[in-house]
Design a protein around this motif. Structure first.
Motif, PDB file in Angstrom:
ATOM      1  N   LEU A  29       0.970  -1.490   0.350  1.00 41.83           N
ATOM      2  CA  LEU A  29      -0.162  -0.067   0.490  1.00 41.83           C
ATOM      3  C   LEU A  29       0.192   1.616  -0.113  1.00 41.83           C
ATOM      4  O   LEU A  29       0.538   2.374  -0.934  1.00 41.83           O
ATOM      5  N   ALA A  30       1.460   1.386   0.747  1.00 45.46           N
ATOM      6  CA  ALA A  30       3.142   2.244   0.907  1.00 45.46           C
ATOM      7  C   ALA A  30       3.760   2.759  -0.824  1.00 45.46           C
ATOM      8  O   ALA A  30       3.463   4.008  -1.301  1.00 45.46           O
ATOM      9  N   THR A  31       3.772   1.382  -0.695  1.00 46.06           N
ATOM     10  CA  THR A  31       4.712   1.745  -2.924  1.00 46.06           C
ATOM     11  C   THR A  31       3.032   2.287  -3.948  1.00 46.06           C
ATOM     12  O   THR A  31       3.808   3.239  -4.330  1.00 46.06           O
ATOM     13  N   ALA A  32       2.534   1.880  -3.600  1.00 49.98           N
ATOM     14  CA  ALA A  32       1.452   2.284  -4.264  1.00 49.98           C
ATOM     15  C   ALA A  32       0.859   3.452  -4.063  1.00 49.98           C
ATOM     16  O   ALA A  32       0.695   4.585  -4.718  1.00 49.98           O
ATOM     17  N   ARG A  33       0.610   4.138  -2.656  1.00 51.33           N
ATOM     18  CA  ARG A  33       0.848   5.549  -2.417  1.00 51.33           C
ATOM     19  C   ARG A  33       1.987   6.584  -2.836  1.00 51.33           C
ATOM     20  O   ARG A  33       2.071   8.023  -2.955  1.00 51.33           O
ATOM     21  N   GLY A  34       2.749   5.710  -3.355  1.00 47.27           N
ATOM     22  CA  GLY A  34       3.836   6.240  -4.459  1.00 47.27           C
ATOM     23  C   GLY A  34       5.184   6.752  -3.181  1.00 47.27           C
ATOM     24  O   GLY A  34       5.666   8.350  -2.997  1.00 47.27           O
ATOM     25  N   TYR A  35       5.032   5.971  -1.583  1.00 46.10           N
ATOM     26  CA  TYR A  35       5.996   6.972  -0.829  1.00 46.10           C
ATOM     27  C   TYR A  35       7.634   6.241  -1.459  1.00 46.10           C
ATOM     28  O   TYR A  35       8.041   5.187  -0.982  1.00 46.10           O
ATOM     29  N   ALA A  36       8.275   6.671  -2.175  1.00 48.87           N
ATOM     30  CA  ALA A  36       9.495   6.713  -2.736  1.00 48.87           C
ATOM     31  C   ALA A  36      10.567   6.973  -1.855  1.00 48.87           C
ATOM     32  O   ALA A  36      10.876   7.936  -1.515  1.00 48.87           O
ATOM     33  N   MET A  37      11.794   6.121  -1.901  1.00 46.00           N
ATOM     34  CA  MET A  37      13.277   7.148  -1.614  1.00 46.00           C
ATOM     35  C   MET A  37      13.207   8.616  -2.116  1.00 46.00           C
ATOM     36  O   MET A  37      13.362   8.903  -2.933  1.00 46.00           O
ATOM     37  N   PRO A  38      13.567   9.505  -1.012  1.00 48.12           N
ATOM     38  CA  PRO A  38      13.536  10.488  -1.171  1.00 48.12           C
ATOM     39  C   PRO A  38      15.035  11.075  -2.182  1.00 48.12           C
ATOM     40  O   PRO A  38      15.565  10.196  -2.384  1.00 48.12           O
ATOM     41  N   GLU A  39      15.765  11.700  -3.036  1.00 51.15           N
ATOM     42  CA  GLU A  39      16.941  11.881  -3.136  1.00 51.15           C
ATOM     43  C   GLU A  39      17.650  12.345  -2.759  1.00 51.15           C
ATOM     44  O   GLU A  39      17.571  12.892  -1.398  1.00 51.15           O
ATOM     45  N   PRO A  40      19.076  11.717  -2.623  1.00 49.52           N
ATOM     46  CA  PRO A  40      20.169  12.318  -1.619  1.00 49.52           C
ATOM     47  C   PRO A  40      20.129  13.685  -1.069  1.00 49.52           C
ATOM     48  O   PRO A  40      20.639  13.571   0.064  1.00 49.52           O
ATOM     49  N   GLU A  41      20.040  14.547  -2.151  1.00 46.69           N
ATOM     50  CA  GLU A  41      20.266  15.865  -1.926  1.00 46.69           C
ATOM     51  C   GLU A  41      19.495  16.711  -0.405  1.00 46.69           C
ATOM     52  O   GLU A  41      19.652  16.825  -0.102  1.00 46.69           O
ATOM     53  N   ALA A  42      17.790  15.892  -0.790  1.00 49.52           N
ATOM     54  CA  ALA A  42      17.086  16.151  -0.051  1.00 49.52           C
ATOM     55  C   ALA A  42      17.346  15.675   1.776  1.00 49.52           C
ATOM     56  O   ALA A  42      17.287  16.449   2.659  1.00 49.52           O
ATOM     57  N   LEU A  43      17.910  14.268   1.467  1.00 47.81           N
ATOM     58  CA  LEU A  43      18.372  13.458   2.808  1.00 47.81           C
ATOM     59  C   LEU A  43      19.298  14.119   3.513  1.00 47.81           C
ATOM     60  O   LEU A  43      19.516  14.473   4.888  1.00 47.81           O
ATOM     61  N   LEU A  44      20.126  14.345   2.634  1.00 48.00           N
ATOM     62  CA  LEU A  44      21.545  15.150   3.396  1.00 48.00           C
ATOM     63  C   LEU A  44      21.425  16.254   3.997  1.00 48.00           C
ATOM     64  O   LEU A  44      21.771  16.684   4.832  1.00 48.00           O
TER      65      LEU A  44
END
Length: 376
Positions: A29-44
């Motif tokens: 369900l989480a995948t279907a809702r688009g919860y993907a790993m954010p880009e490295p720049e944002a995580l930094l």
């Protein structure tokens, strides 16, 4: 009839990083809702602000022990909830914080000295709410939920696609204003996002004595509010879920309720003795889920972060703390007549009369205390 399943949160809190920093795949369900790993720049950027925020929090705690603050509610342990949602906001959005969200305000770009003005006892609010689009830190539980819902509705009426983010604690979900805020936002489809930082205790009252709901996220369903729950100590998951919530609200989908499962590492405030209601083993168990360590481990292993950058940000955090110490150690200038400022847009006759009375008393007292000339 509307599809109730669209309102329900994921059965388990959304998680993208395990406590040891390894990447995990979200549920179906989480995948279907688009919860993907954010880009490295944002995580930094999230990691950097968590390091800065953690150092600010520690310095504020020390200043309280030194008598420079009247009280300070620490948010150590809730760092991901304090940073990631703020960095995902747009400039046109509004923020409605509680008394525990000082780290969030610093992340929002507000001067740390101004953030601590209220807790120092100098003024009701140390920053300009209009200029910063940030409401004063709210001490009464849940009243900011109504304010956020109304502001979000007002933004829509003005043709803006701005949203209102309301930060709230688990204890506040037991208050009437929380439910009124959700209901109003749902009925008027106001673009408000309510983030419940479930740190497991309302001062000393554990969550089990507050609700029988399987999760606080389910409280939104009864009002027709889309709801979600997330691992609040997983910065990547918090950022992904909050981004999706903002987009849902901003695009006309109505309000969203997000419950972040986290933990308050320190006592409720410096006036609280947390050992009276929780064990050291419980605290130690949550220490291993530190959001800063979790994200830093992932970024290092992925090659996005190295020791030089870590030391650079730590040095930046120390500079922030040193500057705050220097300014907080200066005695504040008290202006008694400021007591009457900002009470009403147009002062009432009674207020004008009272102000004049205080002015005269101050003037007379100053005249009485003037040293007399030496006599022969």
């Amino acid at each position: 009839m509307s599809d109730i399943s669209a309102l329900l949160p994921c059965p388990e809190p959304v998680q993208l990083l395990a406590p040891d920093g390894t990447r995990v795949e979200p549920g179906e369900l989480a995948t279907a809702r688009g919860y993907a790993m954010p880009e490295p720049e944002a995580l930094l950027e999230v990691w950097r602000h968590m390091v800065l925020g953690r150092r600010f929090d520690a310095q504020a705690t020390a200043l309280t022990k030194q008598g420079r603050l009247a009280v300070y509610p620490s948010s150590r342990g809730q760092d991901a909830c304090q940073v990631a949602p703020i960095l995902a906001l747009a400039e046109r959005d509004w923020l409605f914080p509680t008394y525990r969200d000082s780290m969030a305000l610093v992340t929002h770009g507000i001067d740390p000295m101004q953030v601590l003005t209220l807790l120092r006892g100098d003024w009701h609010c140390g920053y300009d709410p209009q200029a910063t689009r940030t409401a004063p830190q709210c001490t009464p539980l849940a009243t900011q939920a109504v304010h956020a819902a109304g502001t979000a509705h007002g933004l829509t009426r003005r043709g803006s696609d701005g949203i209102a983010l309301c930060l709230i604690g688990d204890g506040a979900t037991s208050e009437g204003d929380f439910h009124e805020g959700l209901n109003f936002a749902a009925v008027f489809e106001a673009p408000a996002v309510f983030l419940v930082q479930n740190n497991k205790y309302a001062i000393s009252v554990p969550l089990a004595k507050q609700t029988k709901a399987p999760a606080l996220a389910y409280k939104g369903v009864g009002y027709g509010v889309r709801s979600e729950q997330v691992d609040g100590n997983d910065p990547a998951a918090v950022l992904a879920v909050m981004r999706a919530a903002y987009q849902h609200a901003r695009s006309g989908g109505g309000p969203v309720l997000v419950e972040a499962h986290t933990y308050r590492m320190e006592a409720h405030t410096n006036a609280d003795d947390a050992t009276r209601y929780r064990t050291a083993d419980e605290v130690d168990g949550w220490t291993g889920q530190d959001p800063i360590v979790r994200l830093q481990t992932y970024l290092v292993e992925q090659g996005h972060l190295d020791e030089a950058r870590i030391e650079q940000v730590r040095a930046e955090a120390e500079e922030l703390a040193a500057d705050l110490r220097t300014r907080m150690n200066a005695e504040s200038v008290v202006e008694p007549l400021s007591l009457f400022d900002h009470v009403y847009a147009e002062p009432t006759p009674q207020l004008v009369e009272q102000r004049e009375m205080v002015r005269r008393e101050i003037s007379e007292s100053a005249h009485t205390l003037e040293p007399t000339e030496a006599r022969p």
